[in-house]
Design an enzyme around this catalytic site. Structure first.
Site, mmCIF file in Angstrom:
data_model
loop_
_atom_site.group_PDB
_atom_site.id
_atom_site.type_symbol
_atom_site.label_atom_id
_atom_site.label_comp_id
_atom_site.label_asym_id
_atom_site.label_seq_id
_atom_site.Cartn_x
_atom_site.Cartn_y
_atom_site.Cartn_z
ATOM 1 N N GLU A 170 -48.296 43.812 -15.586
ATOM 2 C CA GLU A 170 -47.794 43.788 -16.956
ATOM 3 C C GLU A 170 -46.264 43.652 -16.917
ATOM 4 O O GLU A 170 -45.740 42.581 -17.054
ATOM 5 C CB GLU A 170 -48.258 45.051 -17.684
ATOM 6 C CG GLU A 170 -48.031 44.964 -19.165
ATOM 7 C CD GLU A 170 -49.062 45.713 -19.996
ATOM 8 O OE1 GLU A 170 -49.972 46.338 -19.451
ATOM 9 O OE2 GLU A 170 -48.922 45.667 -21.237
ATOM 10 N N GLU B 88 -47.429 57.374 -18.421
ATOM 11 C CA GLU B 88 -47.736 56.621 -19.628
ATOM 12 C C GLU B 88 -48.516 57.456 -20.632
ATOM 13 O O GLU B 88 -48.321 57.357 -21.829
ATOM 14 C CB GLU B 88 -48.583 55.396 -19.246
ATOM 15 C CG GLU B 88 -49.057 54.580 -20.410
ATOM 16 C CD GLU B 88 -49.782 53.311 -19.972
ATOM 17 O OE1 GLU B 88 -50.309 53.295 -18.843
ATOM 18 O OE2 GLU B 88 -49.797 52.341 -20.742
HETATM 19 C C1 BGC Z 1 -48.116 48.752 -22.632
HETATM 20 C C2 BGC Z 1 -47.493 49.699 -23.617
HETATM 21 C C3 BGC Z 1 -47.366 48.949 -24.885
HETATM 22 C C4 BGC Z 1 -48.769 48.734 -25.341
HETATM 23 C C5 BGC Z 1 -48.953 48.180 -26.679
HETATM 24 C C6 BGC Z 1 -49.489 48.482 -23.106
HETATM 25 O O1 BGC Z 1 -50.231 47.709 -22.272
HETATM 26 O O2 BGC Z 1 -48.061 49.213 -21.342
HETATM 27 O O3 BGC Z 1 -46.561 50.532 -23.213
HETATM 28 O O4 BGC Z 1 -46.511 49.452 -25.822
HETATM 29 O O5 BGC Z 1 -49.528 48.028 -24.406
HETATM 30 O O6 BGC Z 1 -49.613 49.054 -27.377
#
Ligand code: BGC
Length: 733
Positions: A343, A609
């Site tokens: 990501e 997270e």
């Molecule tokens: C990310 C988040 C992001 C979110 C959107 C995720 O995959 O890691 O931090 O804000 O998607 O909701």
């Protein structure tokens, strides 16, 4: 004068497969040189060498921007690297362009082939000049980097013959207007960490621990064993049995592999980075493993450190260190969500919630300015801000509240922290378009409740651990953010002398409509901690007591927070504002799940997270969404600076010209102290219980040219610049 725009984008004419190319030019000098400058950029990452010396220190140059519209180039003074006969070698890596899930039909520069552009300008002492641009006279060869990918890692074969030269071709159809001077901070190698332990896991894996979850790569000595392949895998964490755990990296292979040519040599990846604390070794014999031969190189944007916090509670102190490491791990040219899985994107919401903590800890104005320019460049015609920036994936969705509000909140925090109005001027149109988008997507004037796509109170606990969007009504969040962002927009607009009356009127509508639709409805079934927090912190309610009571009751009933990305950043501020700093401290100091300190008790060295990244039984949350280096919940750093140590800005005199000291001492911490370095000098605020009953010693430093107001025990004191020590009888919390 000729510029880099007079050069040509070039790439290898032959098909190299996955092998990374090196572009070459030999330059003879026959008269004395006064100055030589190399201009360089690429679609992809580049590394330039002049006479085998690395040019500059920028890692992952030319930096990550919205390439289709804005591609930075760098300018290096290379005078001192010149000799009579010079070889300029520039290697090219993939960069971020190919990663993620590029939209299938999205034909643009972000998904096209990589390419190099450069120009060497030599000014001679006799006043003449040579301009040596990339063009078809350059040559190209294969490098020994046979595979390179930001997420997956790098494969290097030192046995390869890299002597053969190939022709290059020019790419004539690239619009040179995309080339811009460098705006951001350079990513650099900022720190190095030694390996601290060699571990044999229960599964028999050979693992090295660097003691810190970080972003970067490992520099190591490739053993002198010709033809033998050595492999390094990266992981953030060991599982509950102590085995190497990589499932949460999802598709990212995070693997480095090197084939030795029989010469012992130092190696580190060129065009790839990983988020890791541990590496697993494969192909190494015991005699090949010496911990001293492995060093973790920490890379991030080269910003100045300006904020420090210390206190007498080890767990809270570790939490603070985790926040700082979370920032280091994710301020890599772009503010990213995480550095490890497939990501690593510029998620707007994450940046928004963390912007204040970040801007107090590091000097972020240059870093954010570049990113905000990209945010505006990516902004849709209709004013919607994209979910991620740079928007290389061309996501179908956009305009999520709290995410897109980064376009207003980030400039606001930068302005508040450093007092520079140019950021408002530069972003004004973009902010306005976003506010207008919200206004245009409501069922009535003042609401933002008719847009399909919102992430909601992301990863909150009120809808169950595995649900992502939380229970809080997404239209409520949208409408709350319309009022809030607009309020900040009005303040900023006025600061640069704009007529904001239209938006003031919109704000009035927002408050009225919000109360009617979301507050005074008699319905409470969907009230959440976050909905109460927003009503209070954004000043939306006309019945603060009721909202406060509801919030406190909910927290006291379960004993913990349930908030996600939207509610968490404001939770402790809100409790403080309603006179319940005692409860805020309780939440801060709570060690059990869910809390900020739970990960710390589990040995975390960065922010997780999710609250349940590792569960109480030591198992992990879903690997689909479980990063151990995500700074969003690190937004609690705001509260450490602002309330625990007590340093706040005054938006009417931004850049801490007027400092607000409002410390709230807590006996469980013993002492707390923060220091913020401003353009005018250091601000310090600290307090310490002396051990004699309630006696508490306070220290304040106010830089030259600044003044301060101290709020303590319902009293107000004014200070001019200087350092002050006072002892108070202060019961505290
Ligand atoms: C990310 C988040 C992001 C979110 C959107 C995720 O995959 O890691 O931090 O804000 O998607 O909701």
């Amino acid at each position: 004068m000729k510029t880099i725009k007079d050069a040509k984008f070039i790439r290898q004419a032959a098909d190299f497969g996955e092998i990374r190319p090196v572009f070459k030019k030999v330059i003879w000098l026959d008269k004395p040189v006064r100055k030589a400058t190399l201009f360089c950029s690429a679609l992809g990452y580049y590394e330039a060498y002049l006479n085998n010396q690395r040019v500059g220190k920028f890692i992952f140059a030319p930096g990550w921007t919205t390439y289709g519209k804005r591609l930075q180039y760098q300018e290096y003074n290379v005078t001192n690297l010149l000799e009579e006969c010079n070889t300029l070698d520039i290697a090219l890596g993939n960069g971020m362009r190919f990663h993620g899930n590029p939209h299938e039909n999205y034909e643009s520069i972000t998904s096209r082939e990589d390419a190099l552009i450069a120009a060497l300008v030599i000014e001679y002492e006799d006043g003449t000049e040579d301009f040596i641009p990339t063009d078809e006279t350059w040559k190209c060869s294969k490098s020994n980097i046979v595979y390179s990918h930001v997420y997956n890692g790098e494969t290097v074969d030192f046995t390869m013959n890299t002597d053969e030269e190939f022709p290059v071709k020019e790419l004539p159809d690239i619009n040179m207007d995309i080339l811009i001077e460098t705006e951001g901070e350079e990513v650099r190698e900022m720190t190095r960490l030694n390996a601290i332990e060699l571990i044999k896991t229960p599964k028999g894996e050979t693992v090295i621990d660097f003691g810190q979850n970080l972003t970067g790569y490992v520099e190591w000595n490739v053993p002198a064993k010709k033809g033998k392949e050595f492999k390094l895998y990266h992981a953030e964490i060991l599982d509950k049995d102590g085995n190497f755990y990589t499932e949460n990296l999802r598709g990212a292979k995070a693997q480095v592999s090197v084939i030795s040519d029989g010469v012992e040599r130092a190696y580190k990846p060129h065009f790839s980075f990983q988020g890791f604390r541990y590496i697993k070794l494969e192909g190494f014999e015991n005699e090949d493993i010496n911990l001293e031969n492995f060093t973790a190189v920490v890379v991030f944007s080269d910003m100045k450190r300006i904020g420090y916090f210390a206190c007498g509670n080890d767990l809270v102190q570790q939490l603070y260190e985790n926040i700082v490491w979370g920032l280091r791990g994710n301020f890599l040219d772009v503010p990213t969500d995480c550095p490890q899985r497939d990501e690593r994107l510029g998620w707007t919401g994450d940046a928004q919630v963390f912007a204040r903590t970040a801007s107090t800890t590091y000097r972020t104005d240059k870093f954010f300015r570049k990113w905000l320019h990209d945010l505006a460049a990516d902004q849709r015609e209709n004013g919607a801000i994209t979910d991620v920036c740079p928007d290389l994936q061309r996501w179908e969705s956009y305009g999520s509240s709290a995410w897109a509000d980064a376009s207003v909140i980030v400039p606001y925090q930068v302005y508040a922290a450093y007092g520079d109005k140019t950021i408002i001027e530069e972003q004004f149109e973009s902010m306005k378009k976003w506010i207008d988008f919200m206004e245009n997507n409501g069922t009535e004037k003042g609401l933002f409740d008719a847009h399909e796509h919102h992430f909601g109170d992301w990863l909150s606990l009120d809808a169950g651990n595995e649900a992502t969007g939380g229970l809080t009504d997404k239209n409520l969040i949208g409408s709350a953010y319309l009022a809030y962002s607009n309020a900040l927009f009005i303040k900023m607009g006025k600061a640069i002398g704009k007529d904001m009356s239209y938006y003031e009127d919109l704000y009035e509508h927002s408050i009225k409509a919000y109360r009617k639709k979301f507050l005074n409805t008699g319905k409470t079934e969907h009230e959440t901690q976050t909905s109460n927090v927003l009503a209070l912190h954004f000043n939306l309610t006309d019945n603060r007591e009721r909202e406060a009571e509801k919030l406190v009751k909910d927290i006291e009933a379960c004993g913990h927070l349930k908030t996600g990305f939207v509610g968490t950043p404001y939770l402790l501020h809100t409790l403080t504002e309603i006179g319940r700093a005692d409860l805020a401290y309780k939440l801060l100091l709570r060690k059990e799940f869910p809390s900020w300190l739970f990960p710390v008790t589990r040995g975390s060295t960065t922010m997780w997270e999710r609250w349940d990244g590792m569960k109480e039984d030591g198992s992990f949350a879903t690997p689909e969404m479980n990063s151990f280096n995500h700074y969003a919940y690190g937004s609690v750093g705001d509260w450490l600076y602002k309330t625990v140590a007590g340093i706040d800005y005054d938006i009417n005199e931004p850049g801490y010209k007027h400092i607000i000291f409002r410390p709230l001492p807590c006996k469980a911490l013993g002492y707390a102290k923060a220091r913020i370095i401003t353009d005018n000098g250091d601000i310090i605020s600290g307090w310490e219980y002396t051990g004699k009953g309630n006696e508490c010693k306070f220290t304040f430093t106010i830089p030259n040219g600044c003044h301060a107001t101290l709020y303590l025990d319902n009293e107000e004191y004014e200070f001019e610049s200087g350092t002050y020590d006072t002892v108070f009888e202060y019961e505290g919390i």
